[in-house]
Motif scaffolding. Structure first.
Motif, PDB file in Angstrom:
ATOM      1  N   MET A 193      40.566  13.363  58.377  1.00 58.56           N
ATOM      2  CA  MET A 193      39.494  14.186  57.819  1.00 58.56           C
ATOM      3  C   MET A 193      38.462  13.350  57.066  1.00 58.56           C
ATOM      4  SD  MET A 193      39.884  17.051  59.013  1.00 58.56           S
ATOM      5  CE  MET A 193      40.886  16.534  60.374  1.00 58.56           C
ATOM      6  N   ASP A 194      38.868  12.155  56.599  1.00 55.92           N
ATOM      7  CA  ASP A 194      37.879  11.320  55.916  1.00 55.92           C
ATOM      8  C   ASP A 194      36.804  10.871  56.895  1.00 55.92           C
ATOM      9  OD1 ASP A 194      39.103  11.614  53.556  1.00 55.92           O
ATOM     10  OD2 ASP A 194      40.218   9.721  53.630  1.00 55.92           O
ATOM     11  N   SER A 195      37.262  10.462  58.092  1.00 51.40           N
ATOM     12  CA  SER A 195      36.254  10.012  59.054  1.00 51.40           C
ATOM     13  C   SER A 195      35.433  11.198  59.546  1.00 51.40           C
ATOM     14  CB  SER A 195      36.891   9.249  60.211  1.00 51.40           C
ATOM     15  OG  SER A 195      37.730  10.080  60.957  1.00 51.40           O
ATOM     16  N   VAL A 196      36.048  12.378  59.614  1.00 50.68           N
ATOM     17  CA  VAL A 196      35.287  13.578  60.002  1.00 50.68           C
ATOM     18  C   VAL A 196      34.144  13.789  59.011  1.00 50.68           C
ATOM     19  CG1 VAL A 196      35.395  16.106  60.006  1.00 50.68           C
ATOM     20  CG2 VAL A 196      37.118  14.785  61.224  1.00 50.68           C
ATOM     21  N   ARG A 197      34.492  13.693  57.728  1.00 52.03           N
ATOM     22  CA  ARG A 197      33.468  13.937  56.707  1.00 52.03           C
ATOM     23  C   ARG A 197      32.383  12.864  56.743  1.00 52.03           C
ATOM     24  NH1 ARG A 197      38.105  15.427  53.598  1.00 52.03           N
ATOM     25  NH2 ARG A 197      38.077  17.641  53.137  1.00 52.03           N
ATOM     26  N   GLN A 198      32.808  11.626  56.989  1.00 53.05           N
ATOM     27  CA  GLN A 198      31.833  10.528  56.984  1.00 53.05           C
ATOM     28  C   GLN A 198      30.925  10.561  58.206  1.00 53.05           C
ATOM     29  OE1 GLN A 198      33.953   6.846  56.753  1.00 53.05           O
ATOM     30  NE2 GLN A 198      34.786   7.394  54.760  1.00 53.05           N
ATOM     31  N   LEU A 199      31.511  10.875  59.371  1.00 53.87           N
ATOM     32  CA  LEU A 199      30.765  10.677  60.608  1.00 53.87           C
ATOM     33  C   LEU A 199      30.143  11.936  61.192  1.00 53.87           C
ATOM     34  CD1 LEU A 199      33.339   8.385  62.488  1.00 53.87           C
ATOM     35  CD2 LEU A 199      31.215   7.664  61.416  1.00 53.87           C
ATOM     36  N   CYS A 200      30.835  13.071  61.055  1.00 48.25           N
ATOM     37  CA  CYS A 200      30.434  14.232  61.865  1.00 48.25           C
ATOM     38  C   CYS A 200      29.429  15.127  61.154  1.00 48.25           C
ATOM     39  CB  CYS A 200      31.656  15.057  62.241  1.00 48.25           C
ATOM     40  SG  CYS A 200      32.819  14.122  63.221  1.00 48.25           S
ATOM     41  N   ASP A 201      28.574  15.748  61.952  1.00 54.74           N
ATOM     42  CA  ASP A 201      27.671  16.757  61.413  1.00 54.74           C
ATOM     43  C   ASP A 201      28.363  18.118  61.434  1.00 54.74           C
ATOM     44  OD1 ASP A 201      25.373  14.971  61.264  1.00 54.74           O
ATOM     45  OD2 ASP A 201      25.520  14.957  63.439  1.00 54.74           O
ATOM     46  N   ARG A 202      28.940  18.426  62.588  1.00 53.67           N
ATOM     47  CA  ARG A 202      29.649  19.705  62.706  1.00 53.67           C
ATOM     48  C   ARG A 202      31.022  19.447  63.287  1.00 53.67           C
ATOM     49  NH1 ARG A 202      27.598  23.916  66.174  1.00 53.67           N
ATOM     50  NH2 ARG A 202      26.651  22.229  67.379  1.00 53.67           N
ATOM     51  N   VAL A 203      31.927  20.379  63.042  1.00 52.10           N
ATOM     52  CA  VAL A 203      33.308  20.180  63.498  1.00 52.10           C
ATOM     53  C   VAL A 203      33.859  21.468  64.101  1.00 52.10           C
ATOM     54  CG1 VAL A 203      35.653  19.667  62.739  1.00 52.10           C
ATOM     55  CG2 VAL A 203      33.759  18.368  61.806  1.00 52.10           C
ATOM     56  N   LEU A 204      34.580  21.292  65.198  1.00 51.36           N
ATOM     57  CA  LEU A 204      35.291  22.408  65.841  1.00 51.36           C
ATOM     58  C   LEU A 204      36.775  22.192  65.588  1.00 51.36           C
ATOM     59  CD1 LEU A 204      35.627  24.668  68.053  1.00 51.36           C
ATOM     60  CD2 LEU A 204      35.646  22.827  69.723  1.00 51.36           C
ATOM     61  N   TRP A 205      37.415  23.193  65.054  1.00 54.70           N
ATOM     62  CA  TRP A 205      38.870  23.121  64.828  1.00 54.70           C
ATOM     63  C   TRP A 205      39.546  23.981  65.890  1.00 54.70           C
ATOM     64  CZ3 TRP A 205      41.455  25.775  59.988  1.00 54.70           C
ATOM     65  CH2 TRP A 205      42.852  25.679  60.120  1.00 54.70           C
ATOM     66  N   LEU A 206      40.346  23.336  66.722  1.00 57.67           N
ATOM     67  CA  LEU A 206      41.076  24.062  67.760  1.00 57.67           C
ATOM     68  C   LEU A 206      42.507  24.311  67.296  1.00 57.67           C
ATOM     69  CD1 LEU A 206      40.077  22.202  71.047  1.00 57.67           C
ATOM     70  CD2 LEU A 206      39.398  24.505  70.352  1.00 57.67           C
ATOM     71  N   LYS A 207      42.969  25.514  67.569  1.00 57.55           N
ATOM     72  CA  LYS A 207      44.337  25.871  67.194  1.00 57.55           C
ATOM     73  C   LYS A 207      44.927  26.605  68.382  1.00 57.55           C
ATOM     74  CE  LYS A 207      46.054  28.259  63.152  1.00 57.55           C
ATOM     75  NZ  LYS A 207      45.571  28.920  61.971  1.00 57.55           N
ATOM     76  N   SER A 208      45.949  26.050  68.979  1.00 56.39           N
ATOM     77  CA  SER A 208      46.549  26.610  70.191  1.00 56.39           C
ATOM     78  C   SER A 208      45.480  26.989  71.217  1.00 56.39           C
ATOM     79  CB  SER A 208      47.384  27.857  69.875  1.00 56.39           C
ATOM     80  OG  SER A 208      48.292  27.568  68.861  1.00 56.39           O
ATOM     81  N   GLY A 209      44.508  26.111  71.391  1.00 59.06           N
ATOM     82  CA  GLY A 209      43.491  26.320  72.413  1.00 59.06           C
ATOM     83  C   GLY A 209      42.355  27.238  72.007  1.00 59.06           C
ATOM     84  N   GLU A 210      42.438  27.838  70.826  1.00 56.29           N
ATOM     85  CA  GLU A 210      41.377  28.753  70.417  1.00 56.29           C
ATOM     86  C   GLU A 210      40.570  28.159  69.278  1.00 56.29           C
ATOM     87  OE1 GLU A 210      42.349  32.932  70.061  1.00 56.29           O
ATOM     88  OE2 GLU A 210      44.262  32.535  71.055  1.00 56.29           O
ATOM     89  N   VAL A 211      39.352  28.652  69.108  1.00 60.26           N
ATOM     90  CA  VAL A 211      38.517  28.173  68.010  1.00 60.26           C
ATOM     91  C   VAL A 211      39.068  28.763  66.703  1.00 60.26           C
ATOM     92  CG1 VAL A 211      36.201  28.204  67.015  1.00 60.26           C
ATOM     93  CG2 VAL A 211      36.500  28.075  69.493  1.00 60.26           C
TER      94      VAL A 211
END
Ligand code: ATP
Length: 393
Positions: A193-211
């Motif tokens: 999650m640190d690299s997500v915060r540093q690098l990404c503008d937006r994030v998709l979280w997938l859980k069992s194939g669903e958003v």
């Protein structure tokens, strides 16, 4: 303009083995929709088996969605299977040329870049050796170097695969940022999650194939960490599903948090119809059992396809929030909501002061529609004017 548009993507692998007859195979992806624009870094997170690699593969044109559609415009640089396509008997140079041509470059174009590729991969002394003599790390460095030297307009990366030593990793990240600044749309499967915060503008979280969630990096990383934290602590959220104003709030489905502070009510009815340009005011009533140090209040508006229209917080607005204890309320207001006509979601939440996790976040609980907007394209639809001035002969 979007470089990637995924619309209600579903993927079910062909039944084999244990799923062959009696039951159908589970869905690897289900109704996944999002778009990624030029210059955007889009993170994909989720637990093992959540569908991240499946999604990346489909975006890279490996396999087809069972239903739904994926549109990708521009040259794709895919780092899905780093070096997996290399032929062991060919040299690094020959493999690089082959990979470059497969990626869509002319043979001459890739040959002109070979020196830069070898230098980036730190393989100048080995580029004429057969690839079967390379270590896994050398193969990965070469594959990465080729992919980023083919002028990709869309780059698909699995963070796990881009690891080399730390210095090389830093070089890859710097290169990825450079590509992003040049307008490349990047989708990166992320594990930290640190690299997500540093690098990404937006994030998709997938859980069992669903958003499970889709939004700004800070919010989604915080929600994801909340869930991971709960899992590590083997902690079940307080209480079962709760009903509030006719809404069903279901922990881990449309409500995430540790619930040290709870949102008791939001004065916004699901299905509200707003006129474009009207003001909007939202009151959150909350309570906490103990003292919670300086929480962050968040409001986010996303379009149905996941495009972020507004993402703001007391932290971003530099509003001083004191330590909170007991019941209270906070009002968020916008003077004009100049949105284009369409369907949207209002999400609200309260986060830990350093965004480490969510206390309570209501995800896609409050859908609303906007009408009466001028007929522009895009997300914003403010009143606009044209004035033709003067003549040129
Ligand atoms: N080739 C395949 N054939 C059948 N089922 C598959 C195949 N690839 C993946 N799956 C299944 O699809 C689901 C999603 O898998 P996927 O590899 O996309 O998840 P992931 O999020 O990338 O996981 P990980 O983080 O462990 O790599 C899982 O249930 C997995 O077992």
């Amino acid at each position: 303009m979007s470089r990637i548009i995924a619309d209600k993507v579903c993927k079910q692998y062909r039944p084999t083995g244990r799923f062959s007859r009696k039951s159908s195979a589970p869905w690897a992806l289900r109704e996944v929709s999002f778009s990624v624009g030029p210059g955007e870094m889009f993170g994909v997170v989720g637990a093992n088996g959540a569908g991240k690699s499946t999604l990346l593969r489909l975006l890279g044109g490996v396999g087809k969605p069972t239903t739904g559609s994926i549109e990708v415009s521009g040259r794709i640089g895919a780092l899905l299977d780093l070096g997996g396509g290399f032929l062991g008997d060919l040299t690094g140079r020959e493999n690089a040329v082959l990979a470059g041509v497969v990626a869509g470059l002319l043979k001459q174009e890739i040959e002109e870049r070979l020196a830069a590729i070898a230098a980036f991969a730190e393989l100048e002394d080995f580029i004429d050796q057969p690839v079967r003599t390379y270590s896994t790390g050398m193969i990965m460095r070469l594959a990465f170097a080729v992919a980023v030297h083919t002028d990709p307009e869309v780059l698909l990366v699995d963070e796990f695969l881009s690891v080399g030593d730390l210095a090389f990793q830093a070089k890859c990240n710097a290169r990825i940022k450079l590509l992003r600044d040049g307008g490349c749309a990047i989708v990166m499967v992320s594990h930290g999650m640190d690299s997500v915060r540093q690098l990404c503008d937006r994030v998709l979280w997938l859980k069992s194939g669903e958003v499970a969630a889709l939004g700004s990096a800070e919010v989604v990383a915080g929600l994801y960490e909340t869930e991971m934290r709960e899992e590590t602590l083997r902690r079940t959220p307080d209480g079962p599903a709760r009903s509030s104003g006719g809404l069903e709030l279901v922990p881990r489905e449309n409500r995430f948090g540790t619930f040290e502070i709870e949102i008791d009510s939001v004065n916004f009815s699901p299905g509200t119809l707003l006129r474009s340009g009207e003001p909007l005011a939202v009151t959150l009533a909350y309570h906490s059992k103990g003292t919670v140090p300086a929480p962050v209040f968040v409001v986010s508006i996303t379009r149905e396809d996941g495009a972020v229209c507004l993402d703001t917080s007391t932290h971003l607005a530099k509003v001083d929030i004191p330590d909170v204890q007991g019941a209270g309320q906070i009002v968020f207001s916008i003077d004009r909501l100049d949105l284009a006509a369409g369907s949207y979601f209002l999400d609200v939440g309260i986060f830990e002061s350093e965004w480490k996790h969510a206390y309570d976040y209501h995800w896609h609980v409050y859908p609303f529609s906007v009408e009466g907007a001028p007929a522009h394209k895009g997300i914003l639809a403010p009143p606009c004017h044209w004035r033709l001035g003067g003549h040129t002969d």
